[in-house]
Design a protein around this motif. Structure first.
Motif, mmCIF file in Angstrom:
data_model
loop_
_atom_site.group_PDB
_atom_site.id
_atom_site.type_symbol
_atom_site.label_atom_id
_atom_site.label_comp_id
_atom_site.label_asym_id
_atom_site.label_seq_id
_atom_site.Cartn_x
_atom_site.Cartn_y
_atom_site.Cartn_z
ATOM 1 N N GLY A 73 0.792 -1.230 0.000
ATOM 2 C CA GLY A 73 0.000 0.000 0.000
ATOM 3 C C GLY A 73 0.821 1.276 0.000
ATOM 4 N N THR A 74 2.140 1.149 0.116
ATOM 5 C CA THR A 74 3.001 2.327 0.036
ATOM 6 C C THR A 74 2.909 2.906 -1.372
ATOM 7 N N ASP A 75 2.935 4.211 -1.469
ATOM 8 C CA ASP A 75 2.927 4.865 -2.776
ATOM 9 C C ASP A 75 4.362 4.861 -3.314
ATOM 10 N N PRO A 76 4.631 4.104 -4.381
ATOM 11 C CA PRO A 76 5.998 4.056 -4.903
ATOM 12 C C PRO A 76 6.538 5.429 -5.304
ATOM 13 N N ALA A 77 5.673 6.313 -5.788
ATOM 14 C CA ALA A 77 6.131 7.654 -6.167
ATOM 15 C C ALA A 77 6.637 8.410 -4.943
ATOM 16 N N ASP A 78 5.912 8.318 -3.835
ATOM 17 C CA ASP A 78 6.360 8.976 -2.606
ATOM 18 C C ASP A 78 7.642 8.347 -2.081
ATOM 19 N N PHE A 79 7.736 7.026 -2.191
ATOM 20 C CA PHE A 79 8.953 6.338 -1.769
ATOM 21 C C PHE A 79 10.155 6.880 -2.545
ATOM 22 N N VAL A 80 10.015 7.004 -3.858
ATOM 23 C CA VAL A 80 11.121 7.490 -4.690
ATOM 24 C C VAL A 80 11.415 8.960 -4.374
#
Length: 114
Positions: free
Chosen positions: A50-57
Motif C-alpha cells: 500500500g506504500t505509494d511508490p512515487a512517494d517512496f522514490v
C-alpha cells in the motif's frame, strides 16, 4: 522525458539523475494503468503493502540529495513545449503502460518542473 531533457546541449543534464527526478511524476501518471505492478514494486523495494511508490522514490531522492524537480536542474518553463514534442516522438513512448500524447507530456513536464 529524460531523453528530451538530456538532448539540450546547453544544460548538459545527466541521464540517470533525470530518470530519478522524473520517476515519481511518471509513477503518478501510470498508476491506474499498471495492474498489480506497484504492489510488486513495493515488495521488491522492501516497502509495506500500500506504500505509494512515487512517494517512496521522492523520499529516496531527497535522502540522496537529488533535485526535487527539473527546475532545480536548470530546466525552464519556456522549454516545456519543445521538450514535450521531443518526448512524444521518442521511441520509448511506445513502451509506456499508458498512452502519452504531446499534451500529456506538456502537463507532465509542468508537474516535474517544481
Amino acid at each position: 522525458m529524460s531523453h528530451a531533457c538530456g538532448a539540450d546541449q546547453a544544460l548538459r543534464l545527466h541521464h540517470g539523475t533525470l530518470n530519478a527526478v522524473l520517476l515519481p511524476t511518471i509513477l503518478d501518471f501510470n498508476r491506474d494503468h499498471v495492474g498489480d505492478k506497484y504492489a510488486r514494486l513495493n515488495a521488491a523495494m522492501g516497502s509495506e503493502a500500500g506504500t505509494d511508490p512515487a512517494d517512496f522514490v521522492r523520499q529516496l531522492n531527497a535522502a540522496l540529495g537529488l533535485p526535487a524537480g527539473l527546475g532545480e536542474m536548470g530546466v525552464e518553463a519556456d522549454a516545456i513545449p519543445s521538450l514535450a514534442a521531443h518526448a512524444a516522438k521518442d521511441v520509448c513512448t511506445i513502451t509506456n503502460p499508458r498512452p502519452c500524447s504531446a499534451a500529456d507530456y506538456q502537463r507532465l513536464f509542468e508537474v516535474a518542473l517544481s
